[in-house]
Motif scaffolding. Structure first.
Motif, PDB file in Angstrom:
ATOM      1  N   GLY A 133       0.823  -1.200   0.000  1.00 49.72           N
ATOM      2  CA  GLY A 133       0.000   0.000   0.000  1.00 49.72           C
ATOM      3  C   GLY A 133       0.856   1.249   0.000  1.00 49.72           C
ATOM      4  O   GLY A 133       2.061   1.212  -0.298  1.00 49.72           O
ATOM      5  N   ARG A 134       0.257   2.367   0.363  1.00 51.97           N
ATOM      6  CA  ARG A 134       0.942   3.662   0.288  1.00 51.97           C
ATOM      7  C   ARG A 134       2.156   3.722   1.203  1.00 51.97           C
ATOM      8  O   ARG A 134       3.243   4.119   0.779  1.00 51.97           O
ATOM      9  CB  ARG A 134      -0.043   4.782   0.645  1.00 51.97           C
ATOM     10  N   ASP A 135       1.997   3.338   2.467  1.00 53.19           N
ATOM     11  CA  ASP A 135       3.122   3.410   3.405  1.00 53.19           C
ATOM     12  C   ASP A 135       4.244   2.464   2.996  1.00 53.19           C
ATOM     13  O   ASP A 135       5.428   2.787   3.138  1.00 53.19           O
ATOM     14  CB  ASP A 135       2.644   3.078   4.824  1.00 53.19           C
ATOM     15  N   GLU A 136       3.861   1.288   2.517  1.00 57.38           N
ATOM     16  CA  GLU A 136       4.858   0.314   2.078  1.00 57.38           C
ATOM     17  C   GLU A 136       5.627   0.834   0.862  1.00 57.38           C
ATOM     18  O   GLU A 136       6.840   0.634   0.744  1.00 57.38           O
ATOM     19  CB  GLU A 136       4.170  -1.009   1.738  1.00 57.38           C
ATOM     20  N   ASP A 137       4.920   1.508  -0.033  1.00 58.03           N
ATOM     21  CA  ASP A 137       5.540   2.071  -1.226  1.00 58.03           C
ATOM     22  C   ASP A 137       6.545   3.155  -0.859  1.00 58.03           C
ATOM     23  O   ASP A 137       7.597   3.292  -1.487  1.00 58.03           O
ATOM     24  CB  ASP A 137       4.447   2.630  -2.135  1.00 58.03           C
ATOM     25  N   LEU A 138       6.240   3.933   0.159  1.00 58.86           N
ATOM     26  CA  LEU A 138       7.134   5.009   0.581  1.00 58.86           C
ATOM     27  C   LEU A 138       8.386   4.471   1.267  1.00 58.86           C
ATOM     28  O   LEU A 138       9.484   4.999   1.090  1.00 58.86           O
ATOM     29  CB  LEU A 138       6.397   5.957   1.531  1.00 58.86           C
ATOM     30  N   GLN A 139       8.228   3.399   2.066  1.00 51.34           N
ATOM     31  CA  GLN A 139       9.350   2.875   2.848  1.00 51.34           C
ATOM     32  C   GLN A 139      10.074   1.716   2.175  1.00 51.34           C
ATOM     33  O   GLN A 139      11.200   1.371   2.557  1.00 51.34           O
ATOM     34  CB  GLN A 139       8.866   2.435   4.232  1.00 51.34           C
ATOM     35  N   GLY A 140       9.432   1.067   1.197  1.00 48.63           N
ATOM     36  CA  GLY A 140      10.069  -0.057   0.534  1.00 48.63           C
ATOM     37  C   GLY A 140      10.056  -1.327   1.361  1.00 48.63           C
ATOM     38  O   GLY A 140      10.860  -2.236   1.113  1.00 48.63           O
ATOM     39  N   LYS A 141       9.131  -1.427   2.328  1.00 44.67           N
ATOM     40  CA  LYS A 141       9.004  -2.621   3.162  1.00 44.67           C
ATOM     41  C   LYS A 141       7.536  -3.032   3.241  1.00 44.67           C
ATOM     42  O   LYS A 141       6.657  -2.160   3.294  1.00 44.67           O
ATOM     43  CB  LYS A 141       9.533  -2.370   4.578  1.00 44.67           C
ATOM     44  N   PRO A 142       7.242  -4.330   3.278  1.00 42.15           N
ATOM     45  CA  PRO A 142       5.849  -4.769   3.352  1.00 42.15           C
ATOM     46  C   PRO A 142       5.289  -4.637   4.766  1.00 42.15           C
ATOM     47  O   PRO A 142       6.005  -4.795   5.752  1.00 42.15           O
ATOM     48  CB  PRO A 142       5.922  -6.242   2.929  1.00 42.15           C
ATOM     49  N   PHE A 143       4.013  -4.316   4.832  1.00 45.86           N
ATOM     50  CA  PHE A 143       3.258  -4.296   6.088  1.00 45.86           C
ATOM     51  C   PHE A 143       3.912  -3.381   7.130  1.00 45.86           C
ATOM     52  O   PHE A 143       4.311  -3.812   8.210  1.00 45.86           O
ATOM     53  CB  PHE A 143       3.093  -5.717   6.643  1.00 45.86           C
ATOM     54  N   VAL A 144       4.008  -2.098   6.791  1.00 46.44           N
ATOM     55  CA  VAL A 144       4.523  -1.110   7.740  1.00 46.44           C
ATOM     56  C   VAL A 144       3.488  -0.040   8.066  1.00 46.44           C
ATOM     57  O   VAL A 144       3.719   0.800   8.938  1.00 46.44           O
ATOM     58  CB  VAL A 144       5.800  -0.436   7.199  1.00 46.44           C
ATOM     59  N   GLY A 145       2.345  -0.065   7.380  1.00 44.72           N
ATOM     60  CA  GLY A 145       1.274   0.884   7.668  1.00 44.72           C
ATOM     61  C   GLY A 145       0.400   0.386   8.813  1.00 44.72           C
ATOM     62  O   GLY A 145       0.829  -0.380   9.673  1.00 44.72           O
ATOM     63  N   ARG A 146      -0.853   0.808   8.818  1.00 40.34           N
ATOM     64  CA  ARG A 146      -1.763   0.428   9.906  1.00 40.34           C
ATOM     65  C   ARG A 146      -1.972  -1.080   9.951  1.00 40.34           C
ATOM     66  O   ARG A 146      -1.995  -1.682  11.022  1.00 40.34           O
ATOM     67  CB  ARG A 146      -3.110   1.135   9.727  1.00 40.34           C
ATOM     68  N   SER A 147      -2.109  -1.703   8.780  1.00 34.87           N
ATOM     69  CA  SER A 147      -2.296  -3.153   8.766  1.00 34.87           C
ATOM     70  C   SER A 147      -1.038  -3.865   9.233  1.00 34.87           C
ATOM     71  O   SER A 147      -1.115  -4.910   9.895  1.00 34.87           O
ATOM     72  CB  SER A 147      -2.680  -3.621   7.358  1.00 34.87           C
ATOM     73  N   GLY A 148       0.126  -3.318   8.921  1.00 31.72           N
ATOM     74  CA  GLY A 148       1.370  -3.912   9.397  1.00 31.72           C
ATOM     75  C   GLY A 148       1.533  -3.790  10.903  1.00 31.72           C
ATOM     76  O   GLY A 148       2.054  -4.711  11.562  1.00 31.72           O
ATOM     77  N   GLN A 149       1.094  -2.674  11.449  1.00 25.50           N
ATOM     78  CA  GLN A 149       1.153  -2.503  12.903  1.00 25.50           C
ATOM     79  C   GLN A 149       0.237  -3.499  13.607  1.00 25.50           C
ATOM     80  O   GLN A 149       0.584  -4.044  14.657  1.00 25.50           O
ATOM     81  CB  GLN A 149       0.768  -1.071  13.262  1.00 25.50           C
TER      82      GLN A 149
END
Length: 299
Positions: free
Chosen positions: A157-173
């Motif tokens: 998603g958007r946060d993952e695209d910005l950081q280059g890592k999977p599941f780092v946004g709200r769903s990753g938390q």
């Protein structure tokens, strides 16, 4: 129109919706078909060439080239065959039409990768998926490649695209909290997606995009060779297991995934993003994670 607090709240809500949908900037009110524009440019160039050819033919035979500073002879325009392929104005590579040849190329590249580092380099250089043109970063994986537990989602998603890592946004938390609940963290898991580039606006990847990226995730699982494979959501399970059941029917049911030298215990559970929208389903995911813990511990 007079501005009011109610109008301000409506504008803020609209901007928040656009931001959540992945809109990063405003390019215009209407969509642009870059393929159609390229075709039009090619047609205009062909017409210009056809006009230039009679003018060249009118020059007398044996006439000499004009001297320096004199009038220049008309120059033929490039043909339609020389027209560039369609591309976004800010993209470094042309868009491609997904077909069997592109999928076969992805399959060949993935098979040649001997390590995860090789596979990541292959993906970084791969130009066969148009999602790469709109994504900011390649989202390859996170966690421990030596872990016995591997998670596979659908796409970043958007946060993952910005950081280059999977599941780092709200769903990753939320995924992190679910791991903590069974005594684990990211150092005890390896996390990836079927599609490693974010689709524009967080839309669902097309079947063609999924098929193009599929050889890479298959090789990624083969190289990690986990003991337990968890599909986050129905999309990744359907792609990699070839099943058609919905997530409600599929979740919590242990299946066998063909690994490199063994059968890998595989299970599907709800995607954390779905749980954020439907928190009542967390109780079922809790059961799934308890079952995952039992598989890892042998209890």
């Amino acid at each position: 129109m007079q501005q009011s607090p109610e109008n301000d709240r409506q504008i803020e809500a609209l901007l928040e919706f656009y931001s959540g949908a992945g809109v990063d900037c405003f390019l215009g009110e209407d969509p642009v078909d870059w393929f159609a524009l390229t075709r039009e440019q090619a047609e205009r160039r062909a017409q210009a060439q056809n006009l230039a050819q009679p003018m060249t033919a009118m020059a007398p035979a044996g006439s000499q080239a004009p001297h320096a500073g004199g009038p220049q002879a008309p120059t033929a325009m490039p043909s339609a065959a020389a027209a560039p392929q369609a591309r976004r104005p800010d993209a470094g590579a042309p868009a491609v039409l997904p077909d069997a040849a592109v999928i076969a190329s992805a399959r060949d590249l993935a098979a040649k990768a001997a390590t995860l580092e090789d596979l990541q380099a292959c993906l970084a250089a791969f130009e066969g998926c148009n999602l790469k043109l709109t994504a900011k970063k390649l989202v390859f994986a996170d966690g421990n490649p030596q872990a016995r537990l591997m998670f596979v989602g659908e796409a970043p998603g958007r946060d993952e695209d910005l950081q280059g890592k999977p599941f780092v946004g709200r769903s990753g938390q939320l995924l992190d909290r679910m791991l903590e609940a069974i005594g684990l963290d990211r150092s005890a898991a390896y996390i990836a997606n079927v599609v490693p580039w974010r689709p524009p606006g967080n839309r669902t990847p097309t079947p063609q995009e999924t098929e193009i990226c599929k050889p890479f995730i298959l090789r990624q699982i083969e190289l990690v060779n986990p003991d337990v494979l968890v599909f986050l959501g129905a999309a990744s399970a359907k792609t990699l297991l070839g099943v058609e059941d919905g997530i409600r029917k599929m979740r919590g049911r242990w299946m066998a995934y063909p690994g490199r030298d063994k059968e890998i215990a595989a299970v599907a559970t709800y995607h954390p993003a779905y749980l954020l929208r439907s928190p009542l389903e967390k109780r079922l995911s809790w059961r799934d994670f308890l079952s995952i813990k039992a598989r890892l511990t042998g209890n």
